[in-house]
Design an enzyme around this catalytic site. Structure first.
Site, short mmCIF file in Angstrom:
data_model
loop_
_atom_site.label_atom_id
_atom_site.label_comp_id
_atom_site.label_asym_id
_atom_site.label_seq_id
_atom_site.Cartn_x
_atom_site.Cartn_y
_atom_site.Cartn_z
N TYR A 58 38.96 51.82 32.56
CA TYR A 58 38.58 51.05 32.34
C TYR A 58 37.85 50.31 31.14
O TYR A 58 36.78 51.22 30.62
CB TYR A 58 36.85 51.01 33.50
CG TYR A 58 37.61 51.01 34.73
CD1 TYR A 58 38.43 50.73 35.97
CD2 TYR A 58 36.07 51.15 35.60
CE1 TYR A 58 39.37 50.51 36.77
CE2 TYR A 58 36.33 51.14 36.96
CZ TYR A 58 37.64 51.03 37.49
OH TYR A 58 38.19 51.09 39.22
N HIS A 66 42.73 58.36 40.73
CA HIS A 66 42.72 56.02 40.54
C HIS A 66 43.60 55.92 40.99
O HIS A 66 44.01 55.07 42.26
CB HIS A 66 42.53 56.14 39.78
CG HIS A 66 41.76 55.20 39.16
ND1 HIS A 66 41.55 54.15 38.40
CD2 HIS A 66 41.69 53.88 39.99
CE1 HIS A 66 41.03 53.08 38.17
NE2 HIS A 66 41.25 52.76 39.18
N SER A 84 36.17 45.59 45.20
CA SER A 84 35.89 44.08 45.31
C SER A 84 36.08 43.39 46.86
O SER A 84 36.96 42.57 47.60
CB SER A 84 37.89 43.97 45.46
OG SER A 84 38.47 44.26 43.58
N PRO A 85 35.20 43.53 46.94
CA PRO A 85 34.71 43.36 48.09
C PRO A 85 34.71 41.79 48.29
O PRO A 85 34.12 41.19 49.46
CB PRO A 85 32.81 44.15 48.22
CG PRO A 85 32.10 44.46 47.12
CD PRO A 85 34.49 44.59 46.46
N GLY A 110 36.23 39.77 46.80
CA GLY A 110 37.31 39.20 46.58
C GLY A 110 37.96 38.48 44.23
O GLY A 110 38.55 37.37 44.54
N ARG A 111 37.30 40.02 44.35
CA ARG A 111 37.18 39.39 42.65
C ARG A 111 36.54 38.51 42.35
O ARG A 111 36.86 37.40 41.34
CB ARG A 111 38.63 39.67 42.10
CG ARG A 111 39.47 40.62 42.14
CD ARG A 111 40.97 40.83 42.16
NE ARG A 111 41.68 41.94 42.98
CZ ARG A 111 41.33 43.19 42.12
NH1 ARG A 111 40.73 43.74 41.02
NH2 ARG A 111 41.87 44.02 42.28
#
Length: 316
Positions: free
Chosen positions: A52, A113, A192-193, A195-196
């Site tokens: 990141y 990752h 991403s819970p 959905g971004r």
């Protein structure tokens, strides 16, 4: 609170990726204020990665927690490959640099990752297990592996956590991956819970937002998927909460640990309040009926990135 291996974490964690990477330019001062507010609310589980922002996210998180490390569980990730040159990086090489960037003595949870196609997963987790035994890391984690890979890794060394994408519009893990993790006693972390951001009603606006190249964020996909999102909005209106809270409450109902991320305190507080929402069985069925397995329009990553995630069967 929740358990991940031997670690006790808050029921929701914080995914720090968007503070450095993927969703456009972030303001560092605001990001640190948001991280501090998360700690004040009771978030104890923070997720970062070398990938990141090429280490920037780890440095940022390290500065934010410098005077408040006690009681926090810090997770980071590495990959065996360095950019486009394909040069292999070992977990040992990566961990020393990460410890320096985070300014900590131990990484509480350290993930592979993505699986390197040229490195057997048994070799990777064996290396991670040795780092755990030496005290460099607290627990071994894996991200985006198949059920078969998870079992192969577990046969080599104890696995504390599996991190995979999981939300109402990404439910493929329910076929084999999530059941396998539960059978083996491995904690499941849902990235991403929201959905971004799509399930909360957000769409990319900045030119350098990576979602512009994601198939699910193309115009035709947005139009089709927004019809399903209406079910979330209907539940939110009925319960007098926000769509983000409904989406997170659904993930929390699955007894996993979601790690929503945000740059803004108001969104953070909204997300955290989802922990107070208990969806009844009828509402859960209503939401799931709107998002049948495998019907979300568009892949979750561009074609090249899809090669690095497992192809899982659609649950029956």
């Amino acid at each position: 609170m929740a358990r991940i291996g031997t670690l006790t974490v808050s029921a929701q964690g914080f995914g720090a990726m968007g503070l450095s990477h993927a969703y456009g330019q972030a303001d560092e001062a605001e990001s640190i204020r948001t991280l501090h507010r998360a700690i004040a609310l009771g978030v104890t589980f923070f997720d970062t990665s070398t990938g990141y922002g090429n280490g920037h996210n780890e440095e940022l998180l390290g500065r934010a927690i410098a005077d408040r490390r006690d009681g926090l569980v810090i997770a980071s990730k590495f990959t065996h490959r360095r950019g486009s040159d394909g040069q292999r990086v070992s977990a040992r090489e990566a961990v020393e640099a990460i410890l320096h960037r985070l300014n900590v003595e131990q990484i509480d949870l350290y993930y592979l990752h993505r699986v390197d196609p040229n490195t057997p997963i048994e070799e990777s987790v064996g290396e991670l297990g040795r780092l755990r035994d030496e005290g460099k890391i607290g627990g071994v984690g894996l991200s985006e592996v198949s059920a078969t890979q998870l079992r192969a890794a577990y046969a080599i060394t104890p696995i504390a956590a599996l991190q995979s994408e999981y939300s109402l519009w990404t439910r493929e893990v329910e076929a084999e991956i999530l059941p396998s993790a539960r059978e083996l006693g491995i904690g499941f972390v849902a990235y991403s819970p929201l959905g971004r951001g799509f399930l909360a009603g957000a769409q990319p606006t900045e030119a350098n937002d990576r979602r512009h190249i994601h198939p699910r964020f193309q115009a035709d996909a947005i139009a089709a998927n927004a019809q399903r999102r209406r079910a979330i909005e209907d539940v939110a209106e009925r319960l007098r909460v926000t769509p983000a809270q409904v989406s997170l409450a659904w993930v929390l109902s699955k007894n996993v640990v979601p790690i929503p991320g945000t740059r803004h305190i108001r969104h953070l507080e909204d997300n955290w309040a989802a922990g107070e929402i208990a969806l009844d069985e009828g509402t859960i069925e209503e939401l799931e009926a709107a998002f049948p397995h495998g019907t979300t329009v568009g892949d979750r990553y561009p074609a090249e990135q899809m090669k690095s995630v497992p192809a899982e069967p659609v649950p029956a």
